[in-house]
Design a protein around this motif. Structure first.
Motif, PDB file in Angstrom:
ATOM      1  N   UNK A 158      10.130   6.069   4.325  1.00 43.10           N
ATOM      2  CA  UNK A 158       9.113   5.133   3.853  1.00 43.10           C
ATOM      3  C   UNK A 158       8.262   5.730   2.734  1.00 43.10           C
ATOM      4  N   UNK A 159       8.017   7.029   2.816  1.00 42.80           N
ATOM      5  CA  UNK A 159       7.226   7.704   1.776  1.00 42.80           C
ATOM      6  C   UNK A 159       7.545   9.186   1.821  1.00 42.80           C
ATOM      7  N   UNK A 160       7.835   9.771   0.678  1.00 42.64           N
ATOM      8  CA  UNK A 160       8.025  11.221   0.616  1.00 42.64           C
ATOM      9  C   UNK A 160       7.446  11.825  -0.666  1.00 42.64           C
ATOM     10  N   UNK A 161       6.895  10.968  -1.529  1.00 42.17           N
ATOM     11  CA  UNK A 161       6.320  11.453  -2.784  1.00 42.17           C
ATOM     12  C   UNK A 161       5.081  10.634  -3.151  1.00 42.17           C
ATOM     13  N   UNK A 162       4.138  11.312  -3.780  1.00 41.46           N
ATOM     14  CA  UNK A 162       2.994  10.641  -4.363  1.00 41.46           C
ATOM     15  C   UNK A 162       2.967  10.984  -5.846  1.00 41.46           C
ATOM     16  N   UNK A 163       3.035   9.964  -6.675  1.00 41.83           N
ATOM     17  CA  UNK A 163       3.089  10.125  -8.133  1.00 41.83           C
ATOM     18  C   UNK A 163       4.159  11.125  -8.542  1.00 41.83           C
TER      19      UNK A 163
END
Length: 355
Positions: A158-163
């Motif tokens: 679902x999420x593994x990186x920010x920017x």
């Protein structure tokens, strides 16, 4: 959104589950410290801390209760073992004897590539919860991602990186009634070299919201310390975040007001455990139906009113530290506590909030 092709079935262990029948190991009478009369509505005068027959894991964290009709079981993470454990009690009518079965629910839980079992480089899951469709969500520390276990056994990142930069070490997770996911990306303890690790890509540790596929940074290092535990008030209007650092002056729980779009404002300290004796700072955090706050670490489990008044403390046994906690059983009135190698429970008078 990426799909990982591996399935749970390929990593589930065909284990032989060993049943346990032992006498309850209860605490001394002074294990519960009553600081305010308000605690009497939460813990009965004869409430006791019981150690459950659930030894064999290496580093317990992130418990969550699964209700299945009139029965159920507790899932919790074994971080260094890279697995999710399952503890199933034999009794569901209280008072209950201390008896149950510990088994492996999922191998390679947080790091699909680590050798198994129990390799020193294995980095398992941390926080566990369920979404509105009752799919298991995990802080997959080894994969450095928020992952969802699908009904067919596959996992979705679902999420593994920010920017564009990889998350550091997802720590704890909670889901709002509208489906928004809140999680903390904590200290770099899962990386070789920790904060100096060459694998660390983000310069801060964040509190995030994942809603409608969009990842939003809500706050950075509250109180200048990496965030840890996370919870929601019963009405979903307040977000709680702990930031328990190693030093005695790094032990706070923060509250934020949740806005209509799910973002937060007005960060404030709801309780400050600075100077309190005990191993570690505030770690896991949960809230009961009346809005009381429970946080593990710093000597045991602190119970605090919604206004921040200290109501009491459930002391951890000497040399022990409770890492995280969850409300369980059909009535939501059993508080389960996970330490590094042991599992505990305390019966309450008030039900807790759970997914």
């Amino acid at each position: 959104m990426k799909k990982l092709s591996y399935r749970i079935a390929s990593f589930l262990v065909a284990c032989v589950c060993t049943p346990y029948f032992v006498n309850a190991q209860t605490s001394a009478a002074n294990v519960i410290v009553r600081m305010d009369p308000g605690l009497d509505a939460i813990l009965a005068a004869d409430a006791k801390l019981e150690m459950l027959p659930a030894q064999g894991f290496e580093g317990g964290e992130g418990p969550v209760w699964v209700q299945t009709g009139k029965t159920g079981y507790l899932l919790f993470s074994d971080i260094p073992g890279n697995r999710i454990e399952k503890w199933t009690p034999y009794c569901f009518q209280h008072p209950c004897p201390v008896s149950g079965t510990l088994s492996v629910y999922l191998e390679h839980a947080g790091n699909k590539d680590a050798p198994q079992p129990g390799a020193t480089n294995a980095r398992g899951t941390n926080g566990l919860t369920f979404d509105r469709q009752h799919r298991l969500l995990t802080d997959a520390t080894g994969d450095r991602a928020i992952e969802r276990i699908e009904k067919d056994g596959t996992r979705t990142i679902l999420a593994d990186r920010y920017e564009g930069k990889r998350l550091t070490c997802p720590n704890d997770i909670v889901v709002k009634k509208d489906g928004a996911i809140y999680f903390t990306d904590g200290a770099a303890g899962c990386l070789p070299g920790r904060e100096d690790s060459p694998e660390k890509e983000l310069a801060f540790h964040g509190v995030y919201m994942l809603k409608d596929g969009k990842l939003t940074l809500l706050d950075k290092d509250p109180g200048d310390i990496p965030p840890n535990g996370i919870a929601l008030s019963p009405d979903d209007k307040i977000l709680y975040v702990t930031n328990g650092g190693p030093a005695p002056n790094q032990r706070k729980i923060f509250a934020y007001d949740i806005q209509p779009d799910g973002t937060v404002k007005n960060r404030r300290v709801v309780v400050d455990l600075t100077g309190e004796k005990g191993l570690g700072g505030p770690d896991g955090v949960k809230v009961d139906r009346k809005g009381n706050i429970y946080t593990s670490g710093t000597g045991g489990v602190w119970i605090v009113s919604p206004e921040g008044k200290r109501l009491g403390l459930i002391r951890a046994p000497d040399g022990q530290r409770f890492a995280n906690l969850a409300f369980g059983d059909a009535d939501r009135r059993t508080l389960y506590l996970v330490s590094s190698k042991n599992l505990w429970r305390v019966r309450l008078l008030v039900p807790g909030v759970r997914p």
